[in-house]
Design an enzyme around this catalytic site. Structure first.
Site, PDB file in Angstrom:
ATOM      1  N   ARG A 153       3.544  44.016  15.835  1.00 59.84           N
ATOM      2  CA  ARG A 153       4.829  43.350  15.578  1.00 59.84           C
ATOM      3  C   ARG A 153       5.164  42.482  16.793  1.00 59.84           C
ATOM      4  O   ARG A 153       4.957  42.907  17.936  1.00 59.84           O
ATOM      5  CB  ARG A 153       5.957  44.360  15.300  1.00 59.84           C
ATOM      6  N   ARG A 173       9.993  52.481  13.472  1.00 61.67           N
ATOM      7  CA  ARG A 173      10.615  51.224  13.875  1.00 61.67           C
ATOM      8  C   ARG A 173      11.614  51.524  14.977  1.00 61.67           C
ATOM      9  O   ARG A 173      11.877  52.680  15.280  1.00 61.67           O
ATOM     10  CB  ARG A 173      11.261  50.478  12.709  1.00 61.67           C
ATOM     11  N   GLY A 174      12.156  50.482  15.566  1.00 60.02           N
ATOM     12  CA  GLY A 174      13.025  50.667  16.726  1.00 60.02           C
ATOM     13  C   GLY A 174      12.192  50.441  17.977  1.00 60.02           C
ATOM     14  O   GLY A 174      11.118  51.030  18.122  1.00 60.02           O
ATOM     15  N   ALA A 175      12.704  49.586  18.865  1.00 57.13           N
ATOM     16  CA  ALA A 175      11.881  49.134  19.991  1.00 57.13           C
ATOM     17  C   ALA A 175      11.281  50.280  20.817  1.00 57.13           C
ATOM     18  O   ALA A 175      10.062  50.312  21.036  1.00 57.13           O
ATOM     19  CB  ALA A 175      12.692  48.181  20.860  1.00 57.13           C
ATOM     20  N   ASP A 230      15.728  44.696  20.656  1.00 52.92           N
ATOM     21  CA  ASP A 230      14.264  44.750  20.582  1.00 52.92           C
ATOM     22  C   ASP A 230      13.607  44.026  21.741  1.00 52.92           C
ATOM     23  O   ASP A 230      12.466  44.294  22.089  1.00 52.92           O
ATOM     24  CB  ASP A 230      13.780  44.164  19.259  1.00 52.92           C
ATOM     25  N   ASN A 284      17.858  41.190  18.572  1.00 52.86           N
ATOM     26  CA  ASN A 284      18.070  42.466  17.877  1.00 52.86           C
ATOM     27  C   ASN A 284      18.031  42.159  16.380  1.00 52.86           C
ATOM     28  O   ASN A 284      17.892  41.007  15.960  1.00 52.86           O
ATOM     29  CB  ASN A 284      19.406  43.095  18.313  1.00 52.86           C
ATOM     30  N   LYS A 285      18.139  43.176  15.602  1.00 51.03           N
ATOM     31  CA  LYS A 285      18.101  43.051  14.145  1.00 51.03           C
ATOM     32  C   LYS A 285      18.934  41.873  13.653  1.00 51.03           C
ATOM     33  O   LYS A 285      20.038  41.630  14.120  1.00 51.03           O
ATOM     34  CB  LYS A 285      18.636  44.350  13.548  1.00 51.03           C
ATOM     35  N   GLN A 309      18.604  50.006   7.417  1.00 59.09           N
ATOM     36  CA  GLN A 309      18.450  51.062   8.420  1.00 59.09           C
ATOM     37  C   GLN A 309      19.783  51.678   8.833  1.00 59.09           C
ATOM     38  O   GLN A 309      19.826  52.827   9.255  1.00 59.09           O
ATOM     39  CB  GLN A 309      17.748  50.524   9.682  1.00 59.09           C
TER      40      GLN A 309
END
Lengths: 368, 368
Positions: B94, B53-55, B248, B258-259, B207
């Protein structure tokens, strides 16, 4: 309130015995466990360990703690100095909720009106029970006043679902009956308004996911559990019509100490022009302090409450460790929402703006 | 980055084999598990299930996914239509991170420059590896540019601890090396600046508590895990000097997806005059969209991610249920922070204000 057909409160005195019983809220929603409190020390532990929590309930428990101190006093004499010392210990159990000090002082004052012994014990018991009944009635009134706000939104939306976001648990588990923040919701639900509640899970102790969701589920009120992170997004996308929260201490100038994270929701509500209401009985007003952020003591609790999460697995209550075992954590229990972010207070006497003048108009007898 | 003396990245190609390996981030910090990806389907699963995960890492994984699609193509011919179909599947894994589309398209275009077969496989592999190395270098540059911001605060504070709040994990686990949000922190730490990080735990998947705390701990950087609710209180009490987060997808007009929960921290930073920085490689800019809140697709994931919390107990990974089993939950993965709340972007080319003109000046070759 009704739980599976049984009338229930979070605290009560056992008939014919000098014992207080409470719901041990640490095990909800997975286990409904009752706990006996037989001494003042028991009540202090129950408050500290959050067997009971929520400002009005902490006050009620403190009041009953004074009663248990009285019945356990040497020779049942209820000596003034003895009782004063016990009261100080009870008041120190948790620092943020002002109801604890308010209730304990009130019961202590009632005791001193009697000469000593059994008279004092009876006076303390009666005053504690009076507080409990008053808080239940206050919540009922908060429900009626707050109902009007929900009804108005429902009318504006042509009867479509009114979406209400709440943080933590300011329900009947926190407040004897009805709750503070939830009272208007229960009233609206009973009157047939289509309501849906976004329940912030409310880390670290998840009172929203555990307690608010449990309460609403038992009452048949539509609700959805969300992370504490989600509210801003929902507000940006018109999925929240109003926010209602409780409070642990509210300055008479309008600043609101409530569960950590409340301030973030108030900011998001302001940014999206969504009304942000705080529901409270007047026992939660602090008539001394004038600057919530500078003056209200914010409790720091055991970081293990952040590091570990408790829940159910395989039919048992277990807890799991989230971060690396070596990583430090910090556990701030409350934050302060400044008055400028609050739309209005919903109190037992009606609705008022969050400033000293309007609060004073509603409570001239209490403003010092 | 070094983990207990071993040089490590979150993704790499196995030498001499047509296999990609990744760190399975679902089990950190309690277990360090590597996972083989051998097909495009494997990479799609890894992205969907948040093994990775993570852009930037999602982009890199997607690029390697195209490589795995190529090596598994019928007869290793890498037919254009076959590859296009595989690429579309990977891009759909995603919806929010724009890096995935960017990286997959770039590798696809590189493939088409070769006639077919082994030449295409080599081209796809080389382009994927180029993306990985570029993203690592971008993070290094973000670290150098962002370092100046931390150094300035450190100077103003006379060398006292610089407290930086971050949300989620925008560290090397999300970005190959250094990270985006964490790169300036690592650089400052290496240069001897006294830094301390408040790591938001970042529900629902934690996370921050699991990955950011693990990374920082392994690097020896001072940090404290907090609930997502705590940041506002810390900011009100001068315990946060700056916020740095990743993203993201960032519109070229300055809106930041973002998250979930990032928006709430941005509001609190604004309310307390604390600088709020977003660190990103230019692969995270969306050069098409102009209104983040209206246009960026926000992924909704499985509500069980909210209902259950995974952690360690008795040396094993377990999960516990938090709310009542019957209570519905919702799991929104991202939110959008409007440009007006962002102090500046930290990019591989330097620092710029969050508006179309300043972004365009830094990236005239990319603005369409």
């Amino acid at each position: 309130m009704l739980v599976d057909g049984v009338q229930m409160r979070p605290i009560w005195k056992v008939d014919g015995k000098e014992i207080i019983q409470v719901i041990d809220q640490r095990y909800l929603p997975h286990q409904l466990i009752f706990k006996d409190l037989e001494t003042a020390e028991d009540t202090i532990d129950a408050i500290k360990q959050m067997v009971v929590r929520g400002a009005p309930l902490i006050g009620a428990t403190g009041a009953y703690g004074v009663y248990l101190a009285a019945v356990n006093s040497p020779g049942r004499m209820v000596d003034e100095e003895y009782l004063r010392t016990e009261c100080e210990k009870i008041k120190a159990a948790r620092p943020t909720a002002v109801n604890l000090t308010w209730a304990v002082d009130r019961v202590f004052d009632a005791a001193l009106k009697e000469p000593s012994g059994e008279n004092r014990i009876a006076a303390v018991r009666d005053e504690a029970e009076k507080i409990v009944e008053e808080e239940a009635e206050n919540c009922r009134m908060i429900g009626l006043h707050g109902y009007e706000l929900i009804a108005e939104i429902s009318r504006k939306k042509g009867g479509k679902t009114v979406n209400i976001l709440t943080h933590c648990n300011a329900g009947w588990l926190a407040c004897i009956e009805y709750g503070t923040a939830t009272a208007p919701i229960y009233t609206a639900f009973e009157k047939g308004i289509d309501v849906h509640v976004w329940a912030d899970e409310t880390r670290p102790l998840n009172q929203g996911a555990r307690l608010t969701a449990w309460e609403l589920g038992k009452a048949g009120v539509k609700h959805t559990v969300i992370t504490d992170n989600a509210g801003g997004h929902l507000m940006q996308h018109d999925m929240v019509d109003m926010v209602i929260v409780g409070t642990d201490r509210t300055t008479h100038t309008g600043d609101v100490a409530n569960k950590i994270g409340t301030y973030l929701k108030a900011l998001a509500a302001k940014d999206n022009n969504i009304p942000f209401y705080v529901a409270l009985p007047s026992s939660t007003f602090d008539w001394q302090l004038t600057d919530g952020i500078a003056q209200i003591p914010i409790e720091e609790r055991n970081p293990d409450e952040v590091r570990f999460v408790q829940g159910e697995s395989d039919g048992k209550i277990n807890r799991v460790l989230i971060p690396p075992a070596q990583s430090p954590a910090a556990d701030f229990a409350f934050d302060v929402t400044p008055a400028r972010l609050v739309t209005a207070f919903i109190t037992e006497r009606g609705i008022c703006r969050p400033n000293i003048e309007d609060i004073g108009q509603l409570f001239p007898d209490k403003m010092k």
